[in-house]
Design a protein around this motif. Structure first.
Motif, short mmCIF file in Angstrom:
data_model
loop_
_atom_site.label_atom_id
_atom_site.label_comp_id
_atom_site.label_asym_id
_atom_site.label_seq_id
_atom_site.Cartn_x
_atom_site.Cartn_y
_atom_site.Cartn_z
N MET A 1 0.88 6.95 4.20
CA MET A 1 1.19 8.37 4.16
C MET A 1 0.50 9.08 2.99
SD MET A 1 4.88 10.19 4.62
CE MET A 1 5.22 9.03 5.92
N ALA A 2 0.50 8.49 1.81
CA ALA A 2 -0.11 9.13 0.65
C ALA A 2 -1.61 9.34 0.85
CB ALA A 2 0.14 8.29 -0.61
N GLU A 3 -2.28 8.40 1.51
CA GLU A 3 -3.72 8.55 1.77
C GLU A 3 -3.97 9.70 2.75
OE1 GLU A 3 -4.86 3.86 1.15
OE2 GLU A 3 -4.78 4.67 3.18
N LEU A 4 -3.16 9.78 3.79
CA LEU A 4 -3.30 10.87 4.76
C LEU A 4 -3.06 12.22 4.08
CD1 LEU A 4 -1.53 9.11 7.73
CD2 LEU A 4 -3.97 9.64 7.60
N ASP A 5 -2.06 12.28 3.20
CA ASP A 5 -1.80 13.52 2.45
C ASP A 5 -2.97 13.88 1.55
OD1 ASP A 5 0.70 13.90 3.62
OD2 ASP A 5 1.80 12.97 1.96
N ALA B 1 0.82 -1.22 0.00
CA ALA B 1 0.00 0.00 0.00
C ALA B 1 0.85 1.27 0.00
CB ALA B 1 -0.95 0.00 1.20
N GLY B 2 2.12 1.16 0.33
CA GLY B 2 3.01 2.32 0.28
C GLY B 2 3.61 2.65 1.63
N SER C 1 -6.33 6.64 8.03
CA SER C 1 -6.02 5.66 7.00
C SER C 1 -5.98 4.29 7.67
CB SER C 1 -4.66 5.98 6.37
OG SER C 1 -4.15 4.89 5.64
N ARG C 2 -6.68 3.33 7.11
CA ARG C 2 -6.72 1.99 7.71
C ARG C 2 -5.33 1.46 8.01
NH1 ARG C 2 -10.07 -3.18 6.90
NH2 ARG C 2 -11.59 -1.78 5.99
N ASP D 1 -10.07 3.60 3.22
CA ASP D 1 -9.90 2.16 3.35
C ASP D 1 -8.72 1.72 2.50
OD1 ASP D 1 -10.02 -0.56 3.46
OD2 ASP D 1 -12.13 -0.72 2.89
N SER D 2 -7.58 1.62 3.13
CA SER D 2 -6.34 1.24 2.43
C SER D 2 -6.49 -0.07 1.69
CB SER D 2 -5.19 1.12 3.43
OG SER D 2 -5.07 2.28 4.20
N ASN D 3 -7.31 -0.96 2.19
CA ASN D 3 -7.50 -2.26 1.56
C ASN D 3 -8.17 -2.11 0.20
OD1 ASN D 3 -7.25 -5.10 1.63
ND2 ASN D 3 -9.41 -5.27 2.16
#
Length: 134
Positions: free
Chosen positions: A49-53, A26-27, A44-45, A76-78
């Motif tokens: 970091m990219a999702e939070l950004d 997922a990064g 973020s599940r 949902d990171s999944n």
């Protein structure tokens, strides 16, 4: 009532291994999976970091009075780029749907679905959209 099924140890190990691979793929991870940004709790599940950004950029892309109506944004990171947005009690307005949609397109280029939850029963689901013509 939730029904549980016992798995053979080999199957459980394979599922756990797949989970770990998915999470790693997922990064890069942030040191925390959630925090408050401009009054909105973002999470973020898998602490990606990219999702939070992206969620911070979503809040920044929204008109101030619309962003203040939000209580939480969860990714949902999944599922990847799949968001659940919770509206503060009694603060849902019909224009909020469009403001969230537009901000997610600006901040992340698109999404795999957005669920908007509101206490007044006016929540909705926005179908996946990556800004491509049909």
């Amino acid at each position: 009532m939730v029904k549980y099924t016992d798995l053979p140890p080999e199957a459980a190990e394979l599922i756990q291994r797949q989970y770990e691979v998915d999470r790693a793929d997922a990064g890069p991870k942030a040191p925390v999976s959630s925090f408050r940004y401009r009054g909105v709790q973002i999470e973020s599940r898998w602490a990606v970091m990219a999702e939070l950004d992206t969620m911070r950029r979503v809040i920044d892309a929204m008109p101030e009075l619309m962003a203040r109506r939000l209580e939480t944004i969860w990714c949902d990171s999944n599922a990847g780029a799949c968001y659940t947005v919770t509206v503060r009690p009694s603060l849902y307005v019909p224009d909020l749907r469009g403001a969230i949609f537009d901000a997610v397109l600006v901040a992340g280029g698109g999404h795999n679905g957005i669920m908007i939850e509101a206490d007044c029963g006016k929540g909705c689901h926005i179908d996946p959209d990556w800004g491509e013509p049909y």
